[in-house]
Design an enzyme around this catalytic site. Sequence first.
Site, PDB file in Angstrom:
ATOM      1  N   ASP A 187       0.818  -1.213   0.000  1.00 21.40           N
ATOM      2  CA  ASP A 187       0.000   0.000   0.000  1.00 21.40           C
ATOM      3  C   ASP A 187       0.852   1.264   0.000  1.00 21.40           C
ATOM      4  OD1 ASP A 187       0.925  -0.439   2.616  1.00 21.40           O
ATOM      5  OD2 ASP A 187      -1.048  -0.954   3.378  1.00 21.40           O
ATOM      6  N   ASN A 222      -7.507  -3.280  14.412  1.00 22.13           N
ATOM      7  CA  ASN A 222      -8.879  -3.639  14.024  1.00 22.13           C
ATOM      8  C   ASN A 222      -8.904  -4.816  13.048  1.00 22.13           C
ATOM      9  OD1 ASN A 222      -7.916  -2.531  11.684  1.00 22.13           O
ATOM     10  ND2 ASN A 222      -9.439  -0.891  11.526  1.00 22.13           N
ATOM     11  N   HIS A 240      -7.148  -5.081  10.214  1.00 27.54           N
ATOM     12  CA  HIS A 240      -6.912  -4.811   8.791  1.00 27.54           C
ATOM     13  C   HIS A 240      -5.603  -5.441   8.330  1.00 27.54           C
ATOM     14  CE1 HIS A 240      -4.790  -0.629   9.533  1.00 27.54           C
ATOM     15  NE2 HIS A 240      -3.894  -1.576   9.481  1.00 27.54           N
ATOM     16  N   GLU A 242      -9.819  -2.215   5.570  1.00 27.83           N
ATOM     17  CA  GLU A 242     -10.437  -2.014   6.878  1.00 27.83           C
ATOM     18  C   GLU A 242     -11.633  -2.963   7.042  1.00 27.83           C
ATOM     19  OE1 GLU A 242      -8.694  -0.331   8.790  1.00 27.83           O
ATOM     20  OE2 GLU A 242      -8.110   1.656   8.065  1.00 27.83           O
TER      21      GLU A 242
HETATM   22  C1  F6R Z   1       1.485  -1.507   6.170  1.00 26.72           C
HETATM   23  C2  F6R Z   1       0.165  -2.133   6.244  1.00 26.72           C
HETATM   24  C3  F6R Z   1      -0.621  -2.155   7.497  1.00 26.72           C
HETATM   25  C4  F6R Z   1       0.207  -2.439   8.745  1.00 26.72           C
HETATM   26  C5  F6R Z   1      -0.669  -2.424   9.989  1.00 26.72           C
HETATM   27  C6  F6R Z   1       0.131  -2.629  11.250  1.00 26.72           C
HETATM   28  O1  F6R Z   1       2.012  -1.615   4.874  1.00 26.72           O
HETATM   29  O2  F6R Z   1      -0.300  -2.586   5.252  1.00 26.72           O
HETATM   30  O3  F6R Z   1      -1.628  -3.134   7.377  1.00 26.72           O
HETATM   31  O4  F6R Z   1       0.829  -3.682   8.615  1.00 26.72           O
HETATM   32  O5  F6R Z   1      -1.346  -1.200  10.075  1.00 26.72           O
HETATM   33  O6  F6R Z   1       0.947  -1.519  11.440  1.00 26.72           O
HETATM   34  P1  F6R Z   1       2.088  -1.500  12.571  1.00 26.72           P
HETATM   35  O7  F6R Z   1       3.078  -2.540  12.150  1.00 26.72           O
HETATM   36  O8  F6R Z   1       2.652  -0.119  12.500  1.00 26.72           O
HETATM   37  O9  F6R Z   1       1.418  -1.824  13.849  1.00 26.72           O
END
Ligand code: F6R
Length: 242
Positions: free
Chosen positions: A67, A135, A137, A142
Amino acid sequence: MNIIKVKDYEALSEVAANIIIEAVKSKPEISLGLATGGSPVQLYANLVKDHKENKTSYAGVSTYNLDEYIGLDPSHEQSYNTFMKNNLFNHVDINLANVHLPNGNTSDHEAEAKRFEELVANTTIDLQLLGIGTNGHIGFNEPGSSFDGKTAVVDLVQETIESNARYFEGNEDLVPTQAISMGVGTIMRAKAILLIASGKNKAEAIKWLVEGEVSEDLPASALRNHPNVTIVLDEDAASLLQ
Ligand code: F6R
């Protein structure tokens, strides 16, 4: 699902890095799906350390990131493009022509999402690295995202904006509200998936992912339908598991 529980973030980062290093060694032209965020920072540092010490080469490796924020130029200091350069690409022998991220700063975001989906559709991602949101994702898919979803322009929910404000001077108003993200369906096409989670704030999502109902309300639960998933957890992230 293969679940590996380790003590802490440091151990998790070592175990997960070793899985990637072994995969790169056994297939030097491997196609890797990559994630950003706090979870893989130490993992990437371990890949860099191993590259310097043991000469594991990334010269034949191709990468596809999950992303990118919409509205940030690739050169912006908080773009995922910059994150990947700072944490990995600038420190290993990867050919930058073989690294692929969505571009969040084009004049047509829908067209850019389509371009990226086609790019990923034309390859087979051998190993996809994932973090998980509090959550549930994966990527920026989401709760409520379709399990069949393709790369698309997506809205970040408030919980994600709050969580990511730590990278934007703690100011939620600076966090982009949209991203281009691989869809859950895009992610599920990877041959193998490696999900890492560390910390108490991930424990609820991990419990649901491992023991709860498979539901689009927890996008990561789609992984229960994938034939080759490894989850590396530290004690805190695993603390609610039976
Ligand atoms: C990042 C991504 C997100 C993160 C998730 C966890 O490329 O796709 O899904 O993996 O938000 O983020 P952290 O590791 O910062 O807790």
